[in-house]
Scaffold this active site. Structure first.
Site, PDB file in Angstrom:
ATOM      1  N   TYR A  48       0.947  -1.151   0.072  1.00 61.96           N
ATOM      2  CA  TYR A  48      -0.042  -0.044   0.044  1.00 61.96           C
ATOM      3  C   TYR A  48       0.936   1.210  -0.002  1.00 61.96           C
ATOM      4  CZ  TYR A  48      -3.729   3.073   1.497  1.00 61.96           C
ATOM      5  OH  TYR A  48      -4.653   4.186   1.504  1.00 61.96           O
ATOM      6  N   THR A  68       1.356   3.967   1.340  1.00 60.63           N
ATOM      7  CA  THR A  68       2.149   4.718   2.552  1.00 60.63           C
ATOM      8  C   THR A  68       3.042   3.566   3.404  1.00 60.63           C
ATOM      9  OG1 THR A  68       0.195   4.139   4.063  1.00 60.63           O
ATOM     10  CG2 THR A  68       0.313   6.351   2.951  1.00 60.63           C
ATOM     11  N   LYS A  69       3.129   2.515   2.930  1.00 55.14           N
ATOM     12  CA  LYS A  69       4.021   1.355   3.629  1.00 55.14           C
ATOM     13  C   LYS A  69       5.467   1.709   3.584  1.00 55.14           C
ATOM     14  CE  LYS A  69       0.485  -1.066   4.885  1.00 55.14           C
ATOM     15  NZ  LYS A  69      -0.451  -0.838   6.073  1.00 55.14           N
ATOM     16  N   ASN A  70       6.184   1.246   4.528  1.00 57.04           N
ATOM     17  CA  ASN A  70       7.826   1.533   4.415  1.00 57.04           C
ATOM     18  C   ASN A  70       8.260   1.148   2.891  1.00 57.04           C
ATOM     19  OD1 ASN A  70       6.943   1.594   7.172  1.00 57.04           O
ATOM     20  ND2 ASN A  70       9.126   1.440   7.726  1.00 57.04           N
ATOM     21  N   LEU A  71       7.849  -0.012   2.457  1.00 56.78           N
ATOM     22  CA  LEU A  71       8.085  -0.368   0.909  1.00 56.78           C
ATOM     23  C   LEU A  71       6.711  -0.112  -0.009  1.00 56.78           C
ATOM     24  CD1 LEU A  71       9.924  -0.678  -1.558  1.00 56.78           C
ATOM     25  CD2 LEU A  71       9.666  -3.284  -0.864  1.00 56.78           C
TER      26      LEU A  71
END
Ligand SMILES: Cc1ncc(COP(=O)(O)O)c(C=O)c1O
Length: 377
Positions: free
Chosen positions: A188, A190-193
């Site tokens: 998604y 906004t995730k870190n990756l």
């Protein structure tokens, strides 16, 4: 007044714009949009990064969890233990298969499922445990992994919020998603990756189960138009894979930056004299927290949140309603008071702006605004 949004993906995009456009162009020129070389390339690269034998792309983090449960044959009559303090998808996939989510309260310090309490909830119907590495902090899964293995209960790691988090276990660095039978990741945005749309990944060291996932994500296909079982249509788009290949080499530097920002918040709370009202998140000494979110516990949460909004600071509450109190799970029969730690956290947790590009002066403004609130309230 300064404006500090809860997230800002644009700054990150500006830095990688040319590379990202080249990657998308590569897919457009290839005219290969579903699975294929781009997805296989990403799967190889991410498996090598994490140190796991198999990484399989799918359409979302939710599907990664669902496919994992399907591959294990979880069905009606089965129980799956998990935390009530997580995003809805962690438990909804269990119900979707007709099985029952069994909640176990969280550890008030780490916010993750209380590993020591899992044992008390195991019954002959327990088939799996889904441990969520919440907000980027890896749970101490090694404490329970052996016991579950002995009991033939599967361990699934929900790594949607924790790409790149690890723990030192027996002197080895072990990334989240490499210890349980399955690791489930979300891309998604906004995730870190994060990708530029929905995307997910299942990791496993079990080649047989990897093969099951490979089939299940394409409608249980085993030959041309021959379907061995009921699967899903859940593939990672080649365009997302190309974007993720471009972003993966940067994830360590972004996670490092998140850690610097987390440490700066902690110091600023002291400098501004608000540490008695605002409690920084915990990090285990043998763990590497990647701060997907920076979630504090704070006094007068709702008033503080309102004051921050009025002064241009974006915040969020993860999560205002624990899963056992969600209307969709009412048939499970849980009630208020069943999980006091999760309920308490839902009332005083607040997620402050956190992204690798957040500037020191913006953080200072956030904390200064918090300090002004506490001085006048
Ligand atoms: C803990 C957790 N599990 C599962 C998911 C589901 O991932 P997705 O949104 O990619 O379906 C999320 C996403 O927010 C999550 O935070």
């Amino acid at each position: 007044m300064m404006n500090v949004p809860a997230f800002d993906l644009k700054r990150n995009y500006e830095m990688l714009k040319d590379e990202l456009k080249d990657a998308v162009n590569r897919v457009l020129e290839s005219q290969r949009f579903i699975l294929g070389e781009e997805v296989e390339g990403f799967e190889r690269e991410v498996a090598s990064y994490l140190g796991v034998s198999n990484a399989l792309g799918c359409a979302s983090g939710t599907d990664a969890l669902l496919l994992s449960l399907m591959a294990l044959g979880i069905r009606e009559g089965d129980e799956v233990i998990t935390t009530p303090y997580t995003f809805f998808a962690t438990a909804s996939v269990v119900s979707r298969l007709g099985a029952r989510p069994v909640f176990v309260d969280i550890d008030p310090v780490t916010y993750n499922i209380d590993i020591d309490k899992i044992y008390d909830h195991i019954t002959p119907k327990t088939k799996a445990v889904i441990v969520v590495h919440l907000f980027g902090h890896m749970a101490q899964v090694e404490k329970i992994e052996g016991l579950l293995r002995d009991k033939r209960i599967y361990l699934i790691e929900d790594c949607a919020q924790s790409f790149g988090a690890w723990r030192k276990i027996d002197d080895d660095i072990r990334y989240c998603g490499t210890i349980g039978t399955f690791g489930c990741f979300s891309f998604y945005p906004t995730k870190n990756l994060g990708g530029y749309g929905d995307g997910g990944l299942v990791t496993t060291n079990d080649d047989y189960l990897a093969d099951r996932i490979r089939k299940l994500r394409v409608h249980g296909l085993c030959g041309e138009y021959v379907h061995e079982e009921l699967g899903m249509n859940s593939r990672l788009d080649a365009i997302q894979a190309a974007i993720l290949r471009c972003r993966l080499p940067h994830v360590d530097e972004w996670n490092k930056q998140r850690r610097i920002i987390a440490e700066r918040y902690r110091i600023l709370f002291d400098t501004y004299g608000i540490s008695e009202f605002v409690k920084s998140p915990h990090e285990d000494t043998d763990g590497y927290h990647v701060f997907h979110q920076y979630v504090v516990r704070c006094d007068k949460r709702d008033e503080l949140m309102k004051y921050l909004t009025e002064n241009g600071v974006g915040t969020r509450v993860y999560y205002p309603l624990p899963l056992h109190l969600q209307p969709a799970f009412s048939s499970l029969g849980y009630k208020m008071g069943d999980f006091p730690q999760a309920e308490a956290l839902s009332k005083n947790s607040l997620s402050l702006p956190m992204y690798p590009e957040l500037l020191p002066e913006e953080q200072e403004y956030v904390v200064d605004t918090m300090a002004k609130f506490y001085r006048s309230n």
